[in-house]
Scaffold this active site. Structure first.
Site, short mmCIF file in Angstrom:
data_model
loop_
_atom_site.label_atom_id
_atom_site.label_comp_id
_atom_site.label_asym_id
_atom_site.label_seq_id
_atom_site.Cartn_x
_atom_site.Cartn_y
_atom_site.Cartn_z
N MET A 1 -11.82 4.91 -1.51
CA MET A 1 -12.52 5.04 -0.24
C MET A 1 -13.17 6.51 -0.39
O MET A 1 -12.44 7.56 0.17
CB MET A 1 -11.62 5.00 0.78
N MET B 1 -11.76 -5.57 4.04
CA MET B 1 -11.23 -4.76 5.00
C MET B 1 -10.98 -5.23 6.16
O MET B 1 -12.03 -5.69 7.04
CB MET B 1 -12.08 -3.33 5.38
N GLY C 1 -9.33 4.01 6.45
CA GLY C 1 -8.83 5.61 6.67
C GLY C 1 -7.45 5.61 7.01
O GLY C 1 -6.76 6.46 6.57
N PHE C 2 -6.74 4.64 7.62
CA PHE C 2 -5.48 4.79 8.09
C PHE C 2 -4.62 3.49 8.12
O PHE C 2 -5.16 2.47 8.11
CB PHE C 2 -5.55 5.50 9.51
N HIS D 1 -0.84 -1.11 -4.39
CA HIS D 1 -2.09 -0.75 -3.90
C HIS D 1 -2.24 0.78 -3.65
O HIS D 1 -1.42 1.43 -2.70
CB HIS D 1 -2.10 -1.71 -2.68
N HIS E 1 -7.83 1.44 -4.81
CA HIS E 1 -8.70 1.15 -3.72
C HIS E 1 -9.35 2.52 -3.46
O HIS E 1 -8.76 3.56 -2.78
CB HIS E 1 -8.06 0.71 -2.33
N ASP F 1 -6.91 -6.40 3.41
CA ASP F 1 -6.27 -4.87 3.42
C ASP F 1 -6.47 -4.36 4.81
O ASP F 1 -7.55 -4.23 5.25
CB ASP F 1 -6.86 -4.12 2.48
N GLY F 2 -5.26 -4.17 5.35
CA GLY F 2 -5.10 -3.59 6.82
C GLY F 2 -4.64 -4.72 7.87
O GLY F 2 -5.20 -5.59 8.11
N GLY F 3 -3.49 -4.29 8.35
CA GLY F 3 -3.10 -5.05 9.71
C GLY F 3 -2.29 -6.13 8.98
O GLY F 3 -2.09 -7.11 9.98
N GLY G 1 0.90 -2.27 4.17
CA GLY G 1 1.57 -0.81 3.97
C GLY G 1 2.59 -0.88 5.08
O GLY G 1 3.68 -1.03 4.69
N SER G 2 2.34 -0.75 6.21
CA SER G 2 3.44 -0.40 7.36
C SER G 2 4.21 -1.90 7.52
O SER G 2 5.41 -1.45 7.39
CB SER G 2 2.68 0.03 8.74
N SER H 1 0.76 -1.24 0.15
CA SER H 1 0.02 -0.02 0.01
C SER H 1 0.88 1.20 0.22
O SER H 1 1.61 1.32 0.87
CB SER H 1 -0.89 -0.09 1.24
N ASP I 1 -4.54 3.78 -1.79
CA ASP I 1 -5.44 4.17 -1.23
C ASP I 1 -5.90 5.43 -1.25
O ASP I 1 -5.38 6.69 -0.98
CB ASP I 1 -5.24 3.81 0.44
N MET J 1 -8.48 8.33 -0.56
CA MET J 1 -9.48 8.89 0.20
C MET J 1 -9.95 10.23 0.09
O MET J 1 -8.87 11.03 -0.24
CB MET J 1 -8.63 8.73 1.44
C1 DX5 Z 1 -6.74 1.66 4.91
C2 DX5 Z 1 -6.24 1.00 3.66
C3 DX5 Z 1 -5.19 -0.07 3.92
C4 DX5 Z 1 -3.72 0.42 4.74
C5 DX5 Z 1 -3.07 -0.78 4.82
O1 DX5 Z 1 -7.88 2.48 4.75
O2 DX5 Z 1 -7.09 0.72 2.85
O3 DX5 Z 1 -4.51 -0.37 2.74
O4 DX5 Z 1 -3.21 1.49 4.22
O5 DX5 Z 1 -1.83 -0.65 5.71
P1 DX5 Z 1 -1.70 -1.18 6.76
O6 DX5 Z 1 -0.98 -2.62 6.09
O7 DX5 Z 1 -0.46 -0.46 7.55
O8 DX5 Z 1 -2.55 -1.81 7.81
ZN ZN Z 2 -6.58 -0.05 0.96
#
Ligand code: DX5
Ligand code: ZN
Length: 216
Positions: free
Chosen positions: A65, A137, A142-143, A30, A63, A175-177, A197-198, A6, A32, A34
């Site tokens: 949002m 998700m 959002g983050f 990916h 993606h 997607d996420g964590g 992402g992180s 991401s 994001d 927003m």
């Molecule tokens: C959140 C995004 C995710 C997020 C993933 O709204 O859709 O793609 O950036 O980031 P991590 O992998 O850090 O949770």
């Molecule tokens: Zn995403």
């Protein structure tokens, strides 16, 4: 296994160095997008996608949002998207979702439908024979950097069972964590595409991508 870093967590100070690693070690990028309305955060516009498009042949996995996925799907397709994933919750209407899927497919672009953690997966059942990707998700959108929501496995396993029973071809994206602690179990549950992402961008991305790849 498809890895989709991401770029919300991308380090722009090291653009050339990082994009070179991503081109070698990932399959998707990916994005994001927003709008500060659908989610309480603002990310980037089409110019950022164009910059990555000039430097990468990876699948540009957008993606959305946003409150207006019909408008922004056109904007990002023009900027070079290979796939557009939008949220059921941004239209909350199967007919409108169906029409948007059609409109995007007419431009020969892949289409994904996404649901937030609190949305029952049953609501998108009528669309499952139309989409190329279902984006589960596993955090509240959002983050980046949030903790993985354990209940996400239920949706992934449901989608995996459903596509086998109905001979459907959609890919399951999560997607996420996502990180090296849950990646293997996610793949075992039926996930095909891991968004991270992180986990990817914190520290040495080369090494992080190798670690993630070994989780298959
Ligand atoms: C959140 C995004 C995710 C997020 C993933 O709204 O859709 O793609 O950036 O980031 P991590 O992998 O850090 O949770
Ligand atoms: Zn995403």
């Amino acid at each position: 296994m498809i890895i989709a870093p991401s770029v919300l967590s991308f380090d722009y100070d090291k653009f050339n160095e990082e994009i070179e690693v991503l081109n070698k070690k990932a399959e998707f990028l990916h994005f994001d997008v927003m709008d500060g309305h659908f989610v309480p955060n603002l990310s980037f516009g089409p110019e950022i996608l164009k910059a990555f498009r000039r430097s990468s042949n990876l699948f540009m996995d957008v993606h959305l949002m946003v409150d207006d996925p019909a408008y922004f799907s056109e904007v990002f397709i023009k900027a070079g998207a290979d796939g557009i994933t939008f949220h059921y919750e941004s239209l909350n209407d199967i007919i409108k979702c169906d029409r948007l899927i059609d409109a995007i497919h007419k431009k020969y672009i892949k289409v994904g439908i996404s649901v937030k953690p609190g949305t029952d997966i049953e609501v998108i059942k009528p669309l499952l024979d139309r989409v190329d990707i279902v984006l589960v998700m596993s955090v509240e959108p959002g983050f980046g950097g949030q903790d993985f929501i354990q209940d996400s496995y239920t949706k992934i396993m449901y989608l995996n069972k459903y596509r086998k029973e109905h001979d459907l071809k959609y890919l399951i994206e999560v997607d996420g964590g996502v990180n090296d602690k849950n990646a293997h179990e996610l793949l075992q549950s039926g996930a095909d595409i891991l968004v991270a992402g992180s986990f990817v961008f914190k520290g040495d991305i080369n090494n992080n991508l190798d670690i993630l790849r070994k989780c298959k």
